[in-house]
Design a protein around this motif. Structure first.
Motif, mmCIF file in Angstrom:
data_model
loop_
_atom_site.group_PDB
_atom_site.id
_atom_site.type_symbol
_atom_site.label_atom_id
_atom_site.label_comp_id
_atom_site.label_asym_id
_atom_site.label_seq_id
_atom_site.Cartn_x
_atom_site.Cartn_y
_atom_site.Cartn_z
ATOM 1 N N ASP A 137 0.833 -1.217 0.000
ATOM 2 C CA ASP A 137 0.000 0.000 0.000
ATOM 3 C C ASP A 137 0.860 1.257 0.000
ATOM 4 N N ALA A 138 1.952 1.228 0.772
ATOM 5 C CA ALA A 138 2.829 2.406 0.842
ATOM 6 C C ALA A 138 3.519 2.672 -0.486
ATOM 7 N N VAL A 139 3.917 1.628 -1.171
ATOM 8 C CA VAL A 139 4.614 1.769 -2.449
ATOM 9 C C VAL A 139 3.621 2.013 -3.579
ATOM 10 N N GLY A 140 2.411 1.526 -3.400
ATOM 11 C CA GLY A 140 1.406 1.675 -4.440
ATOM 12 C C GLY A 140 1.457 0.579 -5.490
ATOM 13 N N TYR A 141 2.019 -0.571 -5.135
ATOM 14 C CA TYR A 141 2.126 -1.705 -6.051
ATOM 15 C C TYR A 141 1.563 -2.944 -5.348
ATOM 16 N N PRO A 142 0.250 -3.206 -5.481
ATOM 17 C CA PRO A 142 -0.405 -4.286 -4.732
ATOM 18 C C PRO A 142 0.224 -5.670 -4.852
ATOM 19 N N PRO A 143 0.756 -6.102 -6.021
ATOM 20 C CA PRO A 143 1.347 -7.448 -6.078
ATOM 21 C C PRO A 143 2.543 -7.634 -5.136
ATOM 22 N N LEU A 144 3.120 -6.549 -4.663
ATOM 23 C CA LEU A 144 4.246 -6.636 -3.736
ATOM 24 C C LEU A 144 3.856 -7.364 -2.448
ATOM 25 N N SER A 145 2.579 -7.316 -2.076
ATOM 26 C CA SER A 145 2.137 -8.007 -0.857
ATOM 27 C C SER A 145 2.382 -9.510 -0.962
ATOM 28 N N LEU A 146 2.171 -10.074 -2.136
ATOM 29 C CA LEU A 146 2.397 -11.507 -2.329
ATOM 30 C C LEU A 146 3.884 -11.839 -2.360
ATOM 31 N N VAL A 147 4.669 -10.961 -2.957
ATOM 32 C CA VAL A 147 6.118 -11.173 -3.024
ATOM 33 C C VAL A 147 6.710 -11.150 -1.616
ATOM 34 N N VAL A 148 6.290 -10.189 -0.810
ATOM 35 C CA VAL A 148 6.779 -10.086 0.565
ATOM 36 C C VAL A 148 6.340 -11.304 1.378
ATOM 37 N N ALA A 149 5.078 -11.688 1.252
ATOM 38 C CA ALA A 149 4.573 -12.849 1.997
ATOM 39 C C ALA A 149 5.354 -14.110 1.635
ATOM 40 N N PHE A 150 5.599 -14.323 0.360
ATOM 41 C CA PHE A 150 6.332 -15.488 -0.114
ATOM 42 C C PHE A 150 7.773 -15.479 0.394
ATOM 43 N N THR A 151 8.428 -14.342 0.294
ATOM 44 C CA THR A 151 9.831 -14.223 0.696
ATOM 45 C C THR A 151 10.004 -14.396 2.208
ATOM 46 N N VAL A 152 9.160 -13.743 2.977
ATOM 47 C CA VAL A 152 9.241 -13.869 4.438
ATOM 48 C C VAL A 152 8.950 -15.311 4.868
ATOM 49 N N ALA A 153 7.983 -15.950 4.226
ATOM 50 C CA ALA A 153 7.646 -17.332 4.580
ATOM 51 C C ALA A 153 8.809 -18.275 4.300
ATOM 52 N N ILE A 154 9.449 -18.137 3.152
ATOM 53 C CA ILE A 154 10.592 -18.997 2.834
ATOM 54 C C ILE A 154 11.733 -18.764 3.821
ATOM 55 N N GLY A 155 12.112 -17.516 4.002
ATOM 56 C CA GLY A 155 13.235 -17.200 4.886
ATOM 57 C C GLY A 155 13.003 -17.629 6.323
ATOM 58 N N SER A 156 11.821 -17.371 6.837
ATOM 59 C CA SER A 156 11.549 -17.707 8.237
ATOM 60 C C SER A 156 11.453 -19.210 8.455
ATOM 61 N N THR A 157 10.922 -19.937 7.486
ATOM 62 C CA THR A 157 10.828 -21.388 7.625
ATOM 63 C C THR A 157 12.205 -22.037 7.502
ATOM 64 N N MET A 158 13.022 -21.511 6.624
ATOM 65 C CA MET A 158 14.390 -22.022 6.489
ATOM 66 C C MET A 158 15.217 -21.734 7.749
ATOM 67 N N ALA A 159 14.921 -20.652 8.438
ATOM 68 C CA ALA A 159 15.666 -20.269 9.640
ATOM 69 C C ALA A 159 15.119 -20.919 10.915
ATOM 70 N N PHE A 160 13.878 -21.384 10.886
ATOM 71 C CA PHE A 160 13.245 -21.896 12.100
ATOM 72 C C PHE A 160 13.986 -23.058 12.755
ATOM 73 N N PRO A 161 14.452 -24.084 12.019
ATOM 74 C CA PRO A 161 15.150 -25.180 12.704
ATOM 75 C C PRO A 161 16.393 -24.730 13.477
#
Length: 174
Positions: A137-161
């Motif tokens: 919303d801040a950037v004004g590019y709605p598809p960025l929400s999916l990119v951020v969600a995907f990236t954070v999910a991958i990184g956090s799951t890889m780091a969790f163990p």
């Protein structure tokens, strides 16, 4: 694959073995040899429950979030949730190695690590979803929400163990 003993705070056996524990009903448990696809399905159902049950509070919040678009909190939440399940499945089965550790396998079900799951999964999903939507919303590019969600999910799951190993080690030393 060779059989390995579980490391403290980690379940390594599923990552090194093609056998999985199976329930036949009437209280009968056994171990069964599974193909690669069978192991993936078994591990996927395990990790789905492992992530979904502790994350129920934030999943309910995501479902109640306003928005009707393709890039709203619900879409970002579903993408982040399923990405966490897919990556966790690959880690549990030994197909990928988590960040900052040489140990294959997913996180064990020690009591302190169950409590950690409630905090970690809810926090990760909140950041992935609502942080992604706010940034988009801040950037004004709605598809960025999916990119951020995907990236954070991958990184956090890889780091969790690795993070869980550290927390488990800190509590074992007490």
């Amino acid at each position: 694959m060779s059989q390995r003993r579980d490391e403290p705070g980690r379940q390594t056996r599923p990552a090194y073995s093609s056998t999985r524990r199976t329930w036949y009903g009437y209280g009968k448990l056994t171990h069964a040899e599974k193909s690669g696809f069978g192991r993936f399905l078994h591990d996927c159902s395990y990790v789905f429950g492992d992530i979904s049950i502790p994350a129920l509070p934030i999943l309910f919040v995501i479902m109640a979030a306003p928005g009707t678009g393709v890039y709203d909190a619900t879409a970002a939440g579903f993408l982040a949730w399923m990405t966490m399940v897919a990556v966790g499945t690959a880690i549990r089965g030994g197909w990928i190695r988590p960040f900052a550790t040489d140990t294959l396998g997913w996180v064990s079900l020690a009591p302190v690590l169950i409590a950690l799951r409630f905090v970690y999964y809810n926090l990760v999903l909140a950041v992935a979803v609502f942080g992604g939507v706010a940034l988009a919303d801040a950037v004004g590019y709605p598809p960025l929400s999916l990119v951020v969600a995907f990236t954070v999910a991958i990184g956090s799951t890889m780091a969790f163990p690795r993070f869980a190993e550290s927390v488990y080690g800190a509590f074992r030393e007490r």
